[in-house]
Design an enzyme around this catalytic site. Structure first.
Site, PDB file in Angstrom:
ATOM      1  N   PHE A  96      44.975  26.033 -12.703  1.00 57.02           N
ATOM      2  CA  PHE A  96      45.514  27.222 -13.352  1.00 57.02           C
ATOM      3  C   PHE A  96      44.500  28.359 -13.347  1.00 57.02           C
ATOM      4  CE2 PHE A  96      47.492  23.496 -15.332  1.00 57.02           C
ATOM      5  CZ  PHE A  96      48.836  23.749 -15.068  1.00 57.02           C
ATOM      6  N   LEU A  97      43.621  28.363 -12.348  1.00 62.86           N
ATOM      7  CA  LEU A  97      42.590  29.410 -12.341  1.00 62.86           C
ATOM      8  C   LEU A  97      43.160  30.741 -11.874  1.00 62.86           C
ATOM      9  CD1 LEU A  97      41.583  29.983  -9.176  1.00 62.86           C
ATOM     10  CD2 LEU A  97      40.422  27.812  -9.513  1.00 62.86           C
ATOM     11  N   ARG A  98      42.545  31.803 -12.386  1.00 60.10           N
ATOM     12  CA  ARG A  98      42.925  33.165 -11.996  1.00 60.10           C
ATOM     13  C   ARG A  98      41.805  33.747 -11.152  1.00 60.10           C
ATOM     14  NH1 ARG A  98      43.126  35.300 -17.958  1.00 60.10           N
ATOM     15  NH2 ARG A  98      41.377  33.817 -17.968  1.00 60.10           N
ATOM     16  N   CYS A 109      49.381  33.464  -4.485  1.00 52.77           N
ATOM     17  CA  CYS A 109      50.015  32.458  -5.345  1.00 52.77           C
ATOM     18  C   CYS A 109      51.429  32.843  -5.763  1.00 52.77           C
ATOM     19  CB  CYS A 109      49.144  32.197  -6.577  1.00 52.77           C
ATOM     20  SG  CYS A 109      47.592  31.359  -6.193  1.00 52.77           S
TER      21      CYS A 109
END
Length: 433
Positions: free
Chosen positions: A147-149, A258
C-alpha cells in the site's frame, strides 16, 4: 530472517531496503543487470525521497545486496514477489507475464517449508493458481499486498497503516508476523484473511480512491457550468466525518502506474468472472478522469482567444504527481501533448522527471527551469503540484511571460496572490478571476 525480494522497481527496492532496516538479511533479485549494478552501487534508478539514504546505509551493514541470479535465493526463508503487472497492450486486463516468470524461475530454488509472499497487484484468482505450483514444491504461498505511495514509499513501508496477510496455513501467518514484528509491535493493525480476499483488498482500495477523486471532479464539471467553486464544495463536505477531506482535491485527476491500470484490470477480471455489472461504474470513473485532461486543454485554448495555433505555452510539471519522477499515464504530459497537437509551441519543466519525459516524449520541447519554460509564454499551465511551483513568485514569473495567463489545473496556487500580480487565473471547477 533470510529474505529474497524478486523485482526491484519502486516496490521491490523500497521493500528490500526496509526489510534490511528492520534487521533481516535481504537479497534483491532482478533480470536487469544495469538496475542491479546501480542498486549495488547505492544509486536508486528513480526518484524516491529518503530511499537513497536508506539504501546506502543498508548496503553498508552487509544485510542487503542485489543480484540477477535467482539461485542466490535458495537459502531464503521468505520470497517476496514485487514484479510489475502492467496493463496488456490493447486490452484492459493486467499482464501477468512478469509474475508468472518470477514464480517459474523461483520454483527450482524453493526449499521445503519456505514461503512465497506475493506483493504485486494481481487479478483475483491469481494467487490460488500460483499456490498449486508452489505447494507442489513443499512450500507455502501467501498474498501480502502493498500500500505504498510514490513519494512516501519509505515511510509507508516502515510504518504501514495496515498489514494484510492472505494465508492458507497457520505456519504462513506466523512467518509473516515474524517478518513484520517491529511494525506489529509499533501498532500497525494486522488483517488475516484468505488469498482471494487479500487480492481484492488492494484493487478495492485503489478503485475507491479513484472513485473519490473522480467524484469531486464530476462535481467540478457541474461547478464550471453554474459558476460555483469546487474547492469550497470539497471543503464543506470534507468536514463530514463520513466523507473526510482526503482525495477531494479537484483538478487534473489521477495517473501513474497504479490507479489507472488497476481499475481497468479490475473491470476486466470482473467481466471474466461474470460479475462485470458490479463494476460498470468504474468505466465512468475512468472517463471522468480522462475528461479533466481535455478540459484543461480547453481552458488553455480559451485563455488564448479560442485558438492555440502559434501560441507559446509554458508547462509546469511532467511527473504524474509531486515527489516522483514517474511519468506513466501522466496527466501533465497528456495535456502538454494535447496543447502541442492544437498548434502551440510547448516547453516543459519538471524538477525530477525531465529525463524520463524526454525519453518517452521526444517531440516536446524542454527547459532547464520553470522560468525558461514560461519565457514569452501566452499561457502557463500548472500541471504537477510540486512545492517549487506552489511557492513560485508570480511577480517574478510575470516579468518573463508574454501574457499573464495561468491555468491552475491542480487548484494548488494561491489564487489571490497571483491575481494581485496581474495574472488572469483559471482553474478546473472555479470561476475565472
Amino acid at each position: 530472517m533470510k529474505l529474497s525480494v524478486i523485482g526491484t522497481g519502486y516496490l521491490g527496492a523500497t521493500h528490500a531496503a526496509a526489510m534490511a532496516e528492520i534487521g533481516h538479511d535481504v537479497v534483491g533479485i532482478d533480470v536487469d543487470p544495469a538496475k542491479v549494478a546501480s542498486l549495488n552501487a547505492g544509486v536508486v534508478p528513480f526518484h524516491e525521497p529518503g530511499l537513497p539514504e536508506l539504501l546506502t546505509a543498508m548496503l553498508g551493514t552487509g544485510r542487503l545486496r542485489f543480484t540477477t541470479d535467482l539461485a542466490q535465493a535458495a537459502d531464503c526463508e521468505v520470497h517476496f514477489l514485487c514484479v510489475g503487472t502492467p496493463q496488456r497492450k490493447g486490452e484492459l486486463a493486467a499482464d501477468l507475464t512478469y509474475v508468472d516468470a518470477a514464480v517459474t524461475g523461483l520454483l527450482p530454488h524453493l526449499a521445503v517449508g519456505s514461503l512465497v509472499a506475493g506483493k504485486s497487484t494481481v487479478p483475483v484468482g491469481t494467487a490460488a493458481r500460483l499456490a498449486a505450483l508452489v505447494e507442489a514444491r513443499g512450500a507455502d504461498l501467501a498474498w501480502n499486498p502493498e500500500f505504498l505511495r510514490e513519494g512516501k514509499a519509505v515511510a509507508d513501508t516502515l510504518h504501514p497503516d495496515r498489514i494484510v496477510l492472505g494465508v492458507t496455513s497457520e505456519r504462513a501467518e506466523k512467518v509473516l508476523r515474524d517478518v513484520y514484528a517491529p511494525m506489529v509491535a509499533e501498532g500497525s493493525p494486522v488483517v488475516v484473511t484468505d488469498l482471494p480476499t487479500a487480492e481484492l483488498v488492494k484493487v478495492s482500495a485503489n478503485s475507491f480512491l479513484a472513485t473519490k477523486i473522480s467524484f469531486i471532479n464530476a462535481i467540478s464539471e457541474v461547478c464550471e457550468v453554474v459558476g460555483a467553486d469546487v474547492t469550497m464544495v470539497a471543503e464543506a463536505i470534507g468536514h463530514d466525518v463520513r466523507i473526510g477531506h482526503a482525495f477531494l482535491g479537484a483538478g487534473l485527476g489521477f495517473g501513474g502506474g497504479c490507479l489507472p491500470k488497476d481499475i481497468r484490470a479490475f473491470m476486466a477480471r470482473a467481466g471474466e468472472l461474470g460479475a462485470d455489472q458490479a463494476l460498470t461504474f468504474l468505466k465512468e470513473v475512468d472517463a471522468i478522469n480522462v475528461r479533466r485532461r481535455a478540459r484543461t486543454v480547453d481552458l488553455a485554448r480559451e485563455m488564448c482567444g479560442g485558438s492555440l495555433a502559434g501560441m507559446r505555452v509554458g508547462v509546469l510539471g511532467a511527473a504524474f504527481k509531486p515527489d516522483s519522477d514517474d511519468i506513466r499515464d501522466s496527466p501533465a504530459l497528456d495535456v502538454a501533448l494535447g496543447v502541442q497537437q492544437a498548434g502551440a509551441a510547448v516547453r516543459v519543466y519538471d524538477p525530477h522527471a525531465m529525463a524520463n519525459a524526454r525519453t518517452a516524449f521526444p517531440t516536446l520541447a524542454y527547459a532547464d527551469s520553470a522560468v525558461e519554460a514560461c519565457r514569452d509564454a501566452d499561457v502557463v499551465l500548472h500541471l504537477t503540484e510540486w512545492r517549487e511551483f506552489r511557492e513560485m513568485d508570480p511577480a517574478a514569473l510575470g516579468e518573463v511571460v508574454r501574457q499573464r495567463n495561468v491555468v491552475d489545473a491542480r487548484n494548488a496556487l494561491d489564487r489571490e496572490r497571483w491575481t494581485a500580480e496581474g495574472w488572469t487565473h483559471r482553474a478546473l471547477g472555479r470561476r475565472s478571476i
